[in-house]
Design an enzyme around this catalytic site. Structure first.
Site, short mmCIF file in Angstrom:
data_model
loop_
_atom_site.label_atom_id
_atom_site.label_comp_id
_atom_site.label_asym_id
_atom_site.label_seq_id
_atom_site.Cartn_x
_atom_site.Cartn_y
_atom_site.Cartn_z
N ASN A 151 0.81 -1.00 -0.05
CA ASN A 151 -0.10 -0.03 0.05
C ASN A 151 0.83 1.25 0.04
O ASN A 151 1.94 1.33 0.71
CB ASN A 151 -0.99 0.13 1.14
CG ASN A 151 -2.01 -1.28 1.25
OD1 ASN A 151 -2.26 -1.61 0.31
ND2 ASN A 151 -1.84 -1.88 2.49
N HIS A 182 6.69 -1.01 3.45
CA HIS A 182 6.31 -2.40 3.91
C HIS A 182 5.81 -2.98 2.89
O HIS A 182 4.87 -2.65 2.33
CB HIS A 182 5.84 -2.37 5.35
CG HIS A 182 4.59 -2.00 5.52
ND1 HIS A 182 4.30 -0.42 5.59
CD2 HIS A 182 3.11 -2.42 5.24
CE1 HIS A 182 3.14 -0.08 5.59
NE2 HIS A 182 2.51 -1.23 5.31
P1 AMP Z 1 -0.57 -0.47 5.75
O1 AMP Z 1 -2.11 -0.25 5.52
O2 AMP Z 1 -0.27 -1.17 4.41
O3 AMP Z 1 0.04 0.67 6.25
O4 AMP Z 1 -0.32 -1.71 6.72
C1 AMP Z 1 -0.11 -1.51 8.06
C2 AMP Z 1 -0.05 -2.55 8.81
O5 AMP Z 1 0.82 -2.84 9.84
C3 AMP Z 1 -1.54 -3.02 9.22
O6 AMP Z 1 -1.69 -4.46 8.70
C4 AMP Z 1 -1.42 -3.39 10.76
O7 AMP Z 1 -1.72 -4.27 11.31
C5 AMP Z 1 0.27 -3.48 10.86
N1 AMP Z 1 0.62 -3.06 12.21
C6 AMP Z 1 0.36 -1.82 12.78
N2 AMP Z 1 1.12 -1.86 14.20
C7 AMP Z 1 1.91 -3.04 14.13
C8 AMP Z 1 2.76 -3.36 15.13
N3 AMP Z 1 2.93 -2.96 16.42
N4 AMP Z 1 3.19 -4.75 14.83
C9 AMP Z 1 2.86 -5.48 14.00
N5 AMP Z 1 1.96 -4.99 13.03
C10 AMP Z 1 1.51 -3.72 12.99
#
Ligand code: AMP
Ligand code: ZN
Length: 118
Positions: free
Chosen positions: A92, A105
């Site tokens: 994303n 990521h």
């Molecule tokens: P995005 O919408 O592509 O920015 O995805 C961010 C992702 O990070 C989401 O799927 C969240 O569930 C994940 N996320 C947020 N905080 C954490 C955390 N502390 N540990 C692991 N995953 C996380």
């Protein structure tokens, strides 16, 4: 290198706990806290880059290494072999791309269906 306000930089530094899947000098991999599927991990460059939108030719090496790690890590985490198994890669980018955490990521999602999402 790091952004002190970035949650993924804090995870890389160990200031926020994570379930680590893999780490080397340039790359950190950990399980997503809200998994969509039996396998759902995130791959990040240790270098703080906000998104794919900031990539330049100097990042080709680390991005290539992340991509070539995907199949190995996916299988080790429980994705079934291609073609009956496989996995989904999502990156994303930006608000319209659905990005919530602004540290580049790759989502790697897979495992036996049904999935909770996607
Ligand atoms: P995005 O919408 O592509 O920015 O995805 C961010 C992702 O990070 C989401 O799927 C969240 O569930 C994940 N996320 C947020 N905080 C954490 C955390 N502390 N540990 C692991 N995953 C996380
Ligand atoms: Zn960061």
């Amino acid at each position: 290198m790091r952004d002190p306000n970035c949650i993924f930089c804090k995870i890389i530094e160990g200031q926020i706990p994570s379930q680590k899947v893999y780490e080397d000098e340039e790359i950190y991999v950990f399980n997503d806290i809200h998994p969509w599927a039996p396998v759902h991990f995130l791959m990040v460059p240790k270098l703080h880059l906000p998104s794919m939108a900031q990539l330049g030719p100097e990042h080709a090496g680390v991005m290539g290494r992340m991509m070539t790690l995907v199949p190995k890590l996916a299988q080790a985490q429980g994705c079934n072999p291609y073609p009956d198994g496989g996995f989904r890669l999502i990156v994303n980018t930006g608000d319209e791309g659905g990005q919530e955490v602004h540290h580049l990521h790759l989502h790697v999602i897979g495992g036996p269906r049904p999935w909770r999402k996607g």
